[in-house]
Design an enzyme around this catalytic site. Structure first.
Site, PDB file in Angstrom:
ATOM      1  N   ASP A 159     -10.571   1.138 -24.777  1.00 37.57           N
ATOM      2  CA  ASP A 159     -10.747   1.126 -23.372  1.00 37.57           C
ATOM      3  C   ASP A 159     -10.975   2.230 -22.535  1.00 37.57           C
ATOM      4  O   ASP A 159     -10.379   3.267 -22.957  1.00 37.57           O
ATOM      5  CB  ASP A 159      -9.892   0.112 -22.498  1.00 37.57           C
ATOM      6  CG  ASP A 159     -10.101  -1.374 -22.696  1.00 37.57           C
ATOM      7  OD1 ASP A 159     -11.401  -1.680 -22.977  1.00 37.57           O
ATOM      8  OD2 ASP A 159      -9.390  -2.382 -22.364  1.00 37.57           O
ATOM      9  N   GLU A 189       2.526  -8.272   8.735  1.00 35.88           N
ATOM     10  CA  GLU A 189       2.635  -6.641   8.959  1.00 35.88           C
ATOM     11  C   GLU A 189       3.523  -6.195   7.832  1.00 35.88           C
ATOM     12  O   GLU A 189       3.763  -4.963   7.640  1.00 35.88           O
ATOM     13  CB  GLU A 189       3.319  -6.557  10.399  1.00 35.88           C
ATOM     14  CG  GLU A 189       2.357  -6.390  11.534  1.00 35.88           C
ATOM     15  CD  GLU A 189       0.998  -5.769  11.152  1.00 35.88           C
ATOM     16  OE1 GLU A 189       0.899  -4.683  11.121  1.00 35.88           O
ATOM     17  OE2 GLU A 189      -0.138  -6.522  10.949  1.00 35.88           O
ATOM     18  N   PRO A 220       0.736  -1.233   0.052  1.00 35.89           N
ATOM     19  CA  PRO A 220      -0.058  -0.004  -0.076  1.00 35.89           C
ATOM     20  C   PRO A 220       0.969   1.289   0.150  1.00 35.89           C
ATOM     21  O   PRO A 220       0.357   2.590  -0.246  1.00 35.89           O
ATOM     22  CB  PRO A 220      -0.746  -0.115   1.127  1.00 35.89           C
ATOM     23  CG  PRO A 220      -0.491  -1.570   1.767  1.00 35.89           C
ATOM     24  CD  PRO A 220       0.645  -1.959   1.155  1.00 35.89           C
ATOM     25  N   ARG A 277      -3.273  -7.946 -20.724  1.00 34.66           N
ATOM     26  CA  ARG A 277      -3.909  -7.208 -21.793  1.00 34.66           C
ATOM     27  C   ARG A 277      -2.928  -6.263 -22.641  1.00 34.66           C
ATOM     28  O   ARG A 277      -3.355  -6.038 -23.760  1.00 34.66           O
ATOM     29  CB  ARG A 277      -4.877  -6.518 -21.317  1.00 34.66           C
ATOM     30  CG  ARG A 277      -6.107  -7.142 -20.554  1.00 34.66           C
ATOM     31  CD  ARG A 277      -6.867  -6.188 -19.919  1.00 34.66           C
ATOM     32  NE  ARG A 277      -7.813  -5.433 -20.855  1.00 34.66           N
ATOM     33  CZ  ARG A 277      -8.633  -5.616 -21.567  1.00 34.66           C
ATOM     34  NH1 ARG A 277      -9.195  -6.980 -21.425  1.00 34.66           N
ATOM     35  NH2 ARG A 277      -9.269  -5.097 -22.273  1.00 34.66           N
TER      36      ARG A 277
HETATM   37  N1  ADE Z   1      -0.779  -5.239   0.021  1.00 35.37           N
HETATM   38  C1  ADE Z   1      -1.758  -4.903   0.915  1.00 35.37           C
HETATM   39  N2  ADE Z   1      -2.531  -3.915   0.331  1.00 35.37           N
HETATM   40  C2  ADE Z   1      -2.059  -3.691  -1.088  1.00 35.37           C
HETATM   41  C3  ADE Z   1      -2.519  -2.785  -1.741  1.00 35.37           C
HETATM   42  N3  ADE Z   1      -3.414  -1.776  -1.745  1.00 35.37           N
HETATM   43  N4  ADE Z   1      -1.653  -2.647  -3.057  1.00 35.37           N
HETATM   44  C4  ADE Z   1      -0.559  -3.349  -3.234  1.00 35.37           C
HETATM   45  N5  ADE Z   1      -0.136  -4.376  -2.222  1.00 35.37           N
HETATM   46  C5  ADE Z   1      -1.045  -4.481  -1.121  1.00 35.37           C
END
Ligand code: ADE
Length: 253
Positions: free
Chosen positions: A167, A114, A87, A152
């Site tokens: 697209d 984690e 994230p 793709r």
């Molecule tokens: N691992 C956990 N959440 C994630 C996300 N939003 N994007 C990529 N990898 C992740």
């Protein structure tokens, strides 16, 4: 294109890699996907891949030595572009997918728990990629999302290249609505122009519908869209119609 995936849950990828467009691309050799079990690179006979965090706190952290060994071994045949799904990464979008597709040889690192010891990122990761601002329990689903989006871009995977080029996002606009038989569903009829056989009129309708959808749902995309003059003019007409003093507004008065 070759995509290697490092994970402690290789079994998650089975049906995904055997189904639909990705399945066909893999079976046809257009896309080479190799899923590798991180535990195969563990250093002990219990195949441990995590440990308690320095500084305390909840959750376990994936240990660096196992990841470093795995990444280096999987880089022996050729040196892949190494992507950590997390994230904290750069948020994936259409331009990002196309950029990554040009790399042709990728290694996707799927963390769990984690997270992974930060030194792995520092030592062997080229880029961190996120699929959106929310947290999943691991990088496996993001790796599938990325793999499908990349597939793709591989020539011949999507039969109708035209459909990729048209697209959403590629044009800078959202997609126009699609219809198929029957012509009427619970009182809702297919827009007449689509059954007219007038291809120029259909194209004009689709452009207008794509512009209207983008204006209503994702207006910020229009700031960045590189629209040809005819589309700009159509957009201005739609905006005038939507404004209180516009055609739609005056019709109501
Ligand atoms: N691992 C956990 N959440 C994630 C996300 N939003 N994007 C990529 N990898 C992740």
């Amino acid at each position: 294109m070759r995509i290697q995936i490092l994970t402690i849950f290789p079994e998650l990828f089975g049906p995904f890699l055997a189904t639909s467009l990705v399945g066909r691309a893999v079976a046809g050799g257009k896309l080479r996907v190799e899923v590798r079990d991180l535990r195969d690179f563990a250093l002990d006979r219990h195949r441990v891949v995590d440990d308690v965090p320095y500084g305390g706190g909840g959750g376990m952290v994936m240990v660096a030595p196992v990841w470093l060994r795995a990444v280096r071994e999987l880089s022996q045949e050729s040196r892949p572009w190494r992507i950590l799904l997390s994230p904290q990464g750069r948020r994936l979008d259409d331009a990002g997918v196309r950029e990554l597709a040009r790399r042709d040889d990728l290694l996707l690192l799927c963390g769990r728990y984690e997270g992974i010891d930060e030194r792995v990122r520092e030592l062997v990761v080229d880029e961190e990629v996120s699929i959106g601002d929310y947290v999943l329990s691991g990088g496996e689903l993001p790796a599938m999302v990325l793999t499908e989006a990349l597939s793709r871009e591989v020539p011949g995977v999507v039969q109708q290249r035209e459909s990729v080029e048209r697209d959403s996002f590629r044009t800078g606009l959202l997609d126009y609505p699609h219809y198929t038989r029957p012509p009427e569903v619970e009182g809702l009829r297919v827009p007449e122009v689509l059954t007219s056989g007038d291809h120029a009129a259909i194209e004009r309708w689709r452009l207008r519908a794509a512009l209207a959808a983008t204006l209503a749902k994702r207006p910020e995309l229009l700031e960045r869209a590189d629209l040809p003059p005819a589309a700009r003019a159509e957009l201005e007409r739609l905006r005038r119609e939507a404004s209180p003093g516009g055609v739609a507004g005056s019709r109501e008065n």
